[in-house]
Structure formats: structure tokens, C-alpha cells
Design an enzyme around this catalytic site. Structure first.
Site, PDB file in Angstrom:
ATOM      1  N   GLU A 293      -2.642  10.595   3.230  1.00 53.63           N
ATOM      2  CA  GLU A 293      -3.814  10.891   4.053  1.00 53.63           C
ATOM      3  C   GLU A 293      -3.747  12.344   4.500  1.00 53.63           C
ATOM      4  O   GLU A 293      -2.742  12.762   5.087  1.00 53.63           O
ATOM      5  CB  GLU A 293      -3.862   9.988   5.286  1.00 53.63           C
ATOM      6  CG  GLU A 293      -4.181   8.542   4.942  1.00 53.63           C
ATOM      7  CD  GLU A 293      -4.295   7.653   6.174  1.00 53.63           C
ATOM      8  OE1 GLU A 293      -5.239   6.858   6.244  1.00 53.63           O
ATOM      9  OE2 GLU A 293      -3.433   7.764   7.074  1.00 53.63           O
TER      10      GLU A 293
ATOM     11  N   ASP B 247       0.235   5.292   0.626  1.00 51.16           N
ATOM     12  CA  ASP B 247      -0.829   6.145   1.175  1.00 51.16           C
ATOM     13  C   ASP B 247      -0.529   7.620   1.251  1.00 51.16           C
ATOM     14  O   ASP B 247       0.506   7.999   1.804  1.00 51.16           O
ATOM     15  CB  ASP B 247      -1.034   5.802   2.668  1.00 51.16           C
ATOM     16  CG  ASP B 247      -1.758   4.528   2.903  1.00 51.16           C
ATOM     17  OD1 ASP B 247      -2.558   4.146   2.073  1.00 51.16           O
ATOM     18  OD2 ASP B 247      -1.488   3.920   3.966  1.00 51.16           O
TER      19      ASP B 247
ATOM     20  N   GLU C 195       0.838  -1.202   0.000  1.00 53.07           N
ATOM     21  CA  GLU C 195       0.000   0.000   0.000  1.00 53.07           C
ATOM     22  C   GLU C 195       0.872   1.251   0.000  1.00 53.07           C
ATOM     23  O   GLU C 195       1.921   1.288   0.641  1.00 53.07           O
ATOM     24  CB  GLU C 195      -0.898  -0.027   1.239  1.00 53.07           C
ATOM     25  CG  GLU C 195      -2.007   1.000   1.217  1.00 53.07           C
ATOM     26  CD  GLU C 195      -3.011   0.791   2.358  1.00 53.07           C
ATOM     27  OE1 GLU C 195      -3.592  -0.301   2.459  1.00 53.07           O
ATOM     28  OE2 GLU C 195      -3.184   1.737   3.135  1.00 53.07           O
TER      29      GLU C 195
END
Ligand SMILES: *[C@@H]1O[C@H](CO)[C@@H](O)[C@H](O)[C@H]1NC(C)=O
Length: 293
Positions: free
Chosen positions: A110, A108, A106
Site C-alpha cells: 500500500e 499487500d 493476503e
């Protein structure tokens, strides 16, 4: 005379471009529906300009999100986002790639909202073979709620680079030789979502979402995807090594990009797991390679 001036000019241009760094290919602005579909709460996604622009709405009933139609092994993925303006405390807007298998990979982004006038935090993380715990947190050098900015990921066999506009804010080099797993054989889909995370997002969960301010709205455009598309079961990309993002100039940051990354680290970093000795008494191996020394 004219020709020597010309040579001088070409020389100067060459020198300038030589220090400019190679950003990934300019993204092409494509409509949402070309590459993406809603994932949940379809009625909380609003479409404008024939689907070139969309908005995600969060209210006390639900957030919403979308995902790519395709799965990809390597490439360049970007999105232009204007974050939730005003009082966005407690909200999180995420943009990530994930393989969603048992030992998942993953990548990411955010974006943690905040009270009106207080700064957003951009948290990034990288999971490889199911292992994450590689958080980095920065403030941005602009207000991400005022305009669209592009957030992108370049992923090839050599490195994963997180870009904000053309500035690399993080790099994760392939350190397989140092025993660190690197995402290379699980295709990833691209996801984005807006949801309530007031148990942790803003000042560690102290600031709660103010539902009287709902709906919270994040605006998107420019749904550029340029990757090697593969089925979820595929283990490798048939064109690997031949695409633009595999080429020499994208295998490492150049000196200009390293300097920009150093600038982000010295001026905007709040937290970097690489420097957290209480959590990692010795520096994780990949951290030794993520700097230009
Ligand atoms: C929100 O604002 C406070 C006060 O300026 C700051 O400490 C915090 O880092 C900001 N961001 C988040 C997501 O908590």
C-alpha cells in the site's frame, strides 16, 4: 598468455555473479487486458498504447481498481507503477494478492500519498488464515512519482518476498513448524486500486485529500503474471515443485539479498511490527526467521 587471461576473466565474472543475488525472472511486459479486468468504476481507467499502459483516476466521486482474471497458487507477480504525483495526500494506491475467502490470505503493498515534496510511505502486510496485524512501513530511496518502478511478489512454499525493483524489502518465511500459518492452499487473485483514505493514510489522517487537485492519477504498465493458475476452489497447484520459482535459488534469499534487506531495514524502516514490544511482548515467531543470522 591469452588463455590465462581468459581464465582470470571468467574467474572474476564468476566471483561477481556469485555475489549478485538471484532476482526473480525478468518480468515480461504484457498489456493490461492479457491478465486483468477492471473491477469497478470502469470509466475511471484510461488506456494508452493499445492497453500496454493504463491510468487509474481518483476524483471526489470515486476511485477505481482492477483484478486478475486468473487465480494463482504460487508464482511471481509484478507491476510497474508511477505513483500519483504532486499533492497526493490522503490517497492510497494498492497492489495486493488476496484469496478473499473467510479465513483469507493476503499479501499487500500500500502506497500512502503525501503533500507535494513530502515522502510516500510504503506499507506492507501479510495475512494468513485471516490473521494480519503484521504491518511494516518504509520510505523509499527514490521518488516513486518520477518514474515507473517495479513492485513484485515472489510466492512459493518456502517464502513470500516483496521486491521493489530488484531489492527485497520484506520476506515472510514459511514458519508452519513454529505454528504460523502460511498461504499454500487458497489461490489468490491480484488486485490493484486507487482510492481515498484520508481518514488514516497521511500523517495518520491529519492531512486530508485536497479535491481541488483532482483527478489523482496513478500510471501502470508491465502487467506480468507468472503463476500456477488454478480455479478458486483448487487446493493445490498441479505443477507444484516443478516451476522456476520453486527451485533452490528461490527458496531463500542469498547473502547479497539479505544484505540489501538489512540496508532497507536500517535506513528506510519507519515501523516494523516485529520490533513493536508494546503490541507483541514476545517477538512473533515468523520474525525470528526473517533475518539472516
Ligand atoms: C508525509 O510527510 C510527513 C512529513 O515529512 C511525514 O512525517 C510522513 O511520514 C509522510 N508520509 C505519510 C504517508 O504520512
Amino acid at each position: 598468455m591469452a588463455s590465462s587471461l581468459w581464465i582470470l576473466l571468467v574467474g572474476v565474472l564468476f566471483m561477481v555473479s556469485g555475489t549478485m543475488g538471484v532476482p526473480p525472472r525478468k518480468p515480461v511486459a504484457v498489456p493490461f487486458g492479457r491478465n486483468y479486468v477492471p473491477t469497478w468504476a470502469f470509466d475511471h481507467i484510461k488506456y494508452y498504447n493499445g492497453g500496454s499502459n493504463i491510468e487509474l483516476h481518483l476524483d471526489k466521486y470515486t476511485g477505481t481498481g482492477f483484478q486478475s482474471k486468473g487465480s494463482y497458487l504460487f508464482g511471481h507477480f509484478s507491476m510497474q507503477i508511477k505513483m500519483v504525483p504532486g499533492d497526493s495526500a490522503g490517497t492510497v494506491t494498492a497492489f495486493y494478492l488476496s484469496s478473499l475467502n473467510s479465513e483469507h490470505d493476503e499479501i499487500d503493498f500500500e502506497f500512502l500519498g503525501n503533500r507535494t515534496g513530502q515522502p510516500y510511505i510504503l506499507q506492507t502486510n501479510v495475512f494468513t488464515g485471516g490473521k494480519g496485524d503484521r504491518e511494516q512501513r518504509i520510505y523509499l530511496w527514490f521518488d516513486p512519482t518520477k518514474d515507473y518502478h517495479s513492485y513484485s511478489v515472489l510466492w512459493n512454499l518456502y517464502q513470500i518476498v516483496f521486491f521493489v525493483d530488484d531489492v527485497p524489502i520484506r520476506v515472510f518465511k514459511n514458519c508452519k513448524d513454529l505454528g504460523v500459518r502460511f498461504p499454500f492452499n487458497h489461490p489468490m487473485k491480484i488486485y490493484s486500486s486507487l482510492w481515498n483514505a484520508d481518514d488514516w493514510a497521511t500523517r495518520g489522517g491529519l492531512e486530508k485529500t485536497d479535491w481541488s487537485k483532482a483527478p489523482f492519477v496513478a500510471a501502470y504498465k508491465g502487467f506480468h503474471v507468472d503463476g500456477c493458475e488454478s480455479s478458486v476452489e483448487a487446493k493445490f497447484c498441479a505443477t507444484r515443485g516443478k516451476r522456476w520459482w520453486d527451485q533452490k535459488e528461490f527458496q531463500d534469499l542469498d547473502s547479497y539479498q539479505w544484505r540489501r534487506l538489512a540496508w532497507v531495514r536500517s535506513k528506510y524502516t519507519i515501523y516494523n511490527y516485529c520490533n513493536d514490544r508494546s503490541r507483541y511482548p514476545t517477538m512473533p515467531p515468523e520474525c525470528r526467521r526473517d533475518r539472516d543470522v
